[in-house]
Design a protein around this motif. Structure first.
Motif, mmCIF file in Angstrom:
data_model
loop_
_atom_site.group_PDB
_atom_site.id
_atom_site.type_symbol
_atom_site.label_atom_id
_atom_site.label_comp_id
_atom_site.label_asym_id
_atom_site.label_seq_id
_atom_site.Cartn_x
_atom_site.Cartn_y
_atom_site.Cartn_z
ATOM 1 N N ALA A 34 0.856 -0.962 0.001
ATOM 2 C CA ALA A 34 -0.190 -0.265 0.009
ATOM 3 C C ALA A 34 1.383 1.601 0.068
ATOM 4 N N THR A 35 0.449 2.797 -0.251
ATOM 5 C CA THR A 35 0.821 4.024 -0.014
ATOM 6 C C THR A 35 1.921 4.259 0.835
ATOM 7 N N ALA A 36 2.557 4.620 1.444
ATOM 8 C CA ALA A 36 2.621 4.842 2.236
ATOM 9 C C ALA A 36 1.665 6.484 3.219
ATOM 10 N N GLY A 37 1.326 6.465 4.350
ATOM 11 C CA GLY A 37 0.334 7.433 4.936
ATOM 12 C C GLY A 37 -0.284 6.332 5.410
ATOM 13 N N GLN A 38 -1.515 7.565 5.931
ATOM 14 C CA GLN A 38 -2.557 7.054 6.487
ATOM 15 C C GLN A 38 -4.038 5.901 6.416
ATOM 16 N N HIS A 39 -4.400 5.140 6.127
ATOM 17 C CA HIS A 39 -5.308 4.748 5.126
ATOM 18 C C HIS A 39 -6.271 3.775 6.571
ATOM 19 N N THR A 40 -7.122 3.956 6.279
ATOM 20 C CA THR A 40 -8.518 3.419 6.914
ATOM 21 C C THR A 40 -9.130 1.785 6.507
ATOM 22 N N VAL A 41 -8.586 0.842 7.272
ATOM 23 C CA VAL A 41 -8.867 -0.601 6.766
ATOM 24 C C VAL A 41 -10.132 -0.910 7.638
ATOM 25 N N THR A 42 -10.743 -1.740 7.395
ATOM 26 C CA THR A 42 -12.180 -2.175 6.859
ATOM 27 C C THR A 42 -11.712 -4.088 6.492
ATOM 28 N N VAL A 43 -12.462 -4.887 7.574
ATOM 29 C CA VAL A 43 -12.471 -6.147 7.363
ATOM 30 C C VAL A 43 -13.823 -6.624 8.058
ATOM 31 N N SER A 44 -14.138 -6.763 6.631
ATOM 32 C CA SER A 44 -16.051 -7.731 6.785
ATOM 33 C C SER A 44 -16.292 -8.905 6.734
ATOM 34 N N LYS A 45 -17.371 -9.070 7.190
ATOM 35 C CA LYS A 45 -17.693 -10.908 6.902
ATOM 36 C C LYS A 45 -19.128 -11.183 7.120
ATOM 37 N N ASP A 46 -19.781 -11.876 6.579
ATOM 38 C CA ASP A 46 -21.153 -11.622 6.979
ATOM 39 C C ASP A 46 -21.644 -12.252 7.950
ATOM 40 N N GLY A 47 -22.486 -12.510 8.593
ATOM 41 C CA GLY A 47 -22.729 -12.708 10.309
ATOM 42 C C GLY A 47 -21.858 -12.112 11.281
ATOM 43 N N PHE A 48 -20.695 -10.945 10.806
ATOM 44 C CA PHE A 48 -20.192 -10.399 12.182
ATOM 45 C C PHE A 48 -19.966 -9.291 12.072
ATOM 46 N N VAL A 49 -19.638 -8.428 13.109
ATOM 47 C CA VAL A 49 -19.460 -7.164 12.984
ATOM 48 C C VAL A 49 -18.188 -6.726 12.372
ATOM 49 N N PRO A 50 -18.332 -5.422 11.729
ATOM 50 C CA PRO A 50 -16.577 -5.281 11.315
ATOM 51 C C PRO A 50 -15.800 -4.920 11.754
ATOM 52 N N TRP A 51 -14.746 -4.823 11.496
ATOM 53 C CA TRP A 51 -13.486 -4.631 12.185
ATOM 54 C C TRP A 51 -12.920 -3.165 11.479
ATOM 55 N N GLN A 52 -12.652 -2.139 12.256
ATOM 56 C CA GLN A 52 -11.505 -0.838 11.690
ATOM 57 C C GLN A 52 -11.118 -0.720 12.497
ATOM 58 N N LYS A 53 -10.057 -0.260 11.904
ATOM 59 C CA LYS A 53 -8.986 0.179 12.579
ATOM 60 C C LYS A 53 -7.825 1.835 11.795
ATOM 61 N N GLN A 54 -8.221 2.972 11.945
ATOM 62 C CA GLN A 54 -7.007 4.256 10.709
ATOM 63 C C GLN A 54 -5.218 3.580 11.106
ATOM 64 N N VAL A 55 -4.756 3.137 9.856
ATOM 65 C CA VAL A 55 -3.831 2.749 11.069
ATOM 66 C C VAL A 55 -2.576 3.838 9.864
ATOM 67 N N ASN A 56 -1.409 4.103 9.896
ATOM 68 C CA ASN A 56 -0.277 4.460 9.366
ATOM 69 C C ASN A 56 1.054 3.659 8.639
ATOM 70 N N VAL A 57 0.179 3.268 7.278
ATOM 71 C CA VAL A 57 1.374 2.793 6.507
ATOM 72 C C VAL A 57 2.862 3.684 6.494
ATOM 73 N N LYS A 58 4.368 2.825 7.024
ATOM 74 C CA LYS A 58 5.631 3.313 7.019
ATOM 75 C C LYS A 58 6.550 3.161 5.106
ATOM 76 N N ALA A 59 6.815 3.312 4.561
ATOM 77 C CA ALA A 59 7.746 3.160 3.005
ATOM 78 C C ALA A 59 8.879 2.448 3.135
ATOM 79 N N GLY A 60 8.288 1.547 2.929
ATOM 80 C CA GLY A 60 9.391 0.011 3.063
ATOM 81 C C GLY A 60 9.498 -0.740 4.672
ATOM 82 N N SER A 61 8.412 -0.159 4.864
ATOM 83 C CA SER A 61 8.343 -1.393 6.285
ATOM 84 C C SER A 61 7.384 -2.340 6.233
ATOM 85 N N ILE A 62 7.175 -3.274 7.154
ATOM 86 C CA ILE A 62 5.633 -3.959 7.163
ATOM 87 C C ILE A 62 4.828 -3.830 8.369
ATOM 88 N N LEU A 63 3.342 -3.986 7.911
ATOM 89 C CA LEU A 63 2.307 -3.516 9.119
ATOM 90 C C LEU A 63 1.825 -4.553 9.581
#
Length: 483
Positions: free
Chosen positions: A82-111
């Protein structure tokens, strides 16, 4: 003559071809290396930019991932650049409450977002076993069972082995010759488990005295206080060797007890007010104030002949001071609580009986308004640090170097617990809740909880807790998280 010219042309042609092929291979290798390091062509800007890797996993898996407005083709578990910087990540599946978090992706690193825990939209608790009462309980580190004392006045421990929706119950009566039967007002309580999940530490209070017992899964009991013949202020299992326990005596000495032969070491640390045993068997300690009001924090490495001071504080009479040292991926980190100040340091510590140089790097100071009540590391990997002052809770991510002020729905001042390596939980005032280490994605799982113990099964599919029904009945119950 013509043959020589033709051969020369062929050699030139071959040389040129090989040169082009070599350059092409080198160029391809460079491109692949850049792709691995997260470089991508930005078509909008006409430039090459470096992004960062995002690694996803969830329980249950097969969930949809959305980053900002874009939905990924792959589902969990997966990874993308993903491009470096702030992103909103949402993980969802039918029958479950969506999971969401604001994350910061750093260039050249693993989040790493491999700890996503989805909660079903419909939560249903089912009973697995009825109890007569519940006075104390603790979950084993390997998530295999609870140790329960139903009636604190009775010398009996119940081991509840959990297996999906089934509980196997075995009650172990503590042998009468392993505790002091004289006196009055007897009270037994579960204190903690050994690291190997085979023994529990039980405190036995009577009159104005207290003694410590260790009871194994077969009911065999050992009276530690009686074995060593000294009064104990604190006892802790050695996390690197379950045959060892460390005690703080009434004389302010830290000593080691070998359970197998009931031997007591000489004083390992003197004038101690508290101590902490790390996963590798090192001991962090705090001294009592001297005549000038100074107190020292230090450590004793495993197998060393003497401890070593880390830092001395002035004017500390009557003030709180504690140290905990743990290892995260071959690096040592120190958590120092000093009144309402909490410092997180990366430290390079030689053996405590060595004269090699100590190295300390301050990573963060955690913001707390009042004196610290509890502080420590998350279990197993020790990726997160937490500090608690009353109902206020702050966590720190050692890898991301990020601080989070955590808001929980329960306002109890009891110490938080960890559901697993990345999720905090609390059972208090009838509420059982858990969420991510930074306080995001908090969920109330029950409002009829009793006691303070809860546990996730080793396969992540069930949550177990104790609940009190409207009728007054108490049960060990479970919530099925997913099939």
């Amino acid at each position: 003559m013509n043959q020589q010219k033709n051969r020369r042309k062929q050699r030139i042609k071959l040389t040129f071809t090989y040169a082009v092929m070599t350059l092409a291979v080198l160029a391809l290798a460079v491109v692949c290396l850049m792709l691995v390091q997260g470089y991508r062509l930005d078509f909008d800007r006409g430039t090459v930019r470096q992004g960062g890797m995002m690694q996803f996993d969830s329980r249950p898996d097969g969930a949809t991932i959305q980053i900002d407005a874009a939905t990924l083709a792959n589902r969990t578990a997966t990874r993308i650049v993903a491009t470096a910087g702030q992103h909103t990540v949402t993980v969802s599946k039918d029958g479950f409450v969506p999971w969401q978090k604001q994350v910061n992706v750093k260039a050249g690193s693993i989040l790493w977002l491999n700890y996503v825990k989805l909660v079903p939209t419909s939560i249903e608790a089912k009973d697995a076993m009825e109890l007569a009462s519940l006075d104390s309980a603790a979950a084993a580190p390997d998530k295999s069972r609870f140790a329960v004392i139903q009636n604190k006045q009775q010398p009996a421990v119940d081991f509840l082995k959990v297996d999906n929706d089934h509980i196997e119950h075995k009650q172990r009566v503590i042998p009468a010759d392993s505790y002091t039967a004289d006196g009055a007002n007897h009270s037994f309580a579960i204190e903690s488990w050994s690291k190997d999940s085979k023994r529990v530490l039980i405190s036995h209070s009577f009159d104005d005295s207290k003694e410590y017992l260790i009871v194994d899964l077969d009911g065999k009991a050992q009276n530690i206080t009686r074995d060593i013949g000294v009064q104990i202020s604190k006892l802790a299992f050695d996390k690197s060797d379950s045959q060892n326990v460390y005690v703080l005596t009434a004389d302010s000495d830290v000593r080691r007890i070998r359970l197998s032969d009931k031997t007591l070491s000489g004083p390992l640390i003197s004038d101690a007010s508290d101590f902490y045993v790390s996963r590798n068997g090192w001991i962090s300690y705090t001294t009592k104030p001297n005549n000038s009001g100074e107190r020292t924090i230090g450590y004793l490495s495993k197998g060393a002949s003497k401890p070593r001071a880390l830092q001395t504080f002035k004017d500390m009479a009557g003030r709180s001071l504690n140290l905990a040292i743990e290892e995260y991926y071959y690096d040592n980190f120190a958590l120092i609580t000093h009144g309402k100040m909490v410092a997180v340091k990366k430290v390079k510590l030689p053996a405590s009986d060595s004269t090699d140089e100590l190295q300390q790097e301050l990573l963060a100071t955690l913001p707390l308004a009042t004196d610290v009540s509890y502080a420590g590391f998350s279990p197993n990997e020790h990726l997160y640090v937490y500090a608690q002052a009353g109902a206020s809770l702050v966590t720190y991510n050692l890898e991301l170097r990020s601080i989070a002020n955590v808001s929980m729905k329960t306002t109890a001042t009891s110490e938080i617990a960890w559901l697993d390596n990345s999720h905090i939980m609390r059972v208090s005032g009838g509420t059982f809740e858990f969420g991510d280490y930074d306080g995001t994605n908090m969920h109330t799982m029950a409002t009829d909880a009793v006691g303070s113990a809860a546990m996730q099964s080793s396969n992540n599919r069930f949550l177990y807790y104790f609940r009190k029904h409207a009728s007054g009945k108490i049960t060990a119950s479970y919530i099925k998280m997913y099939d």
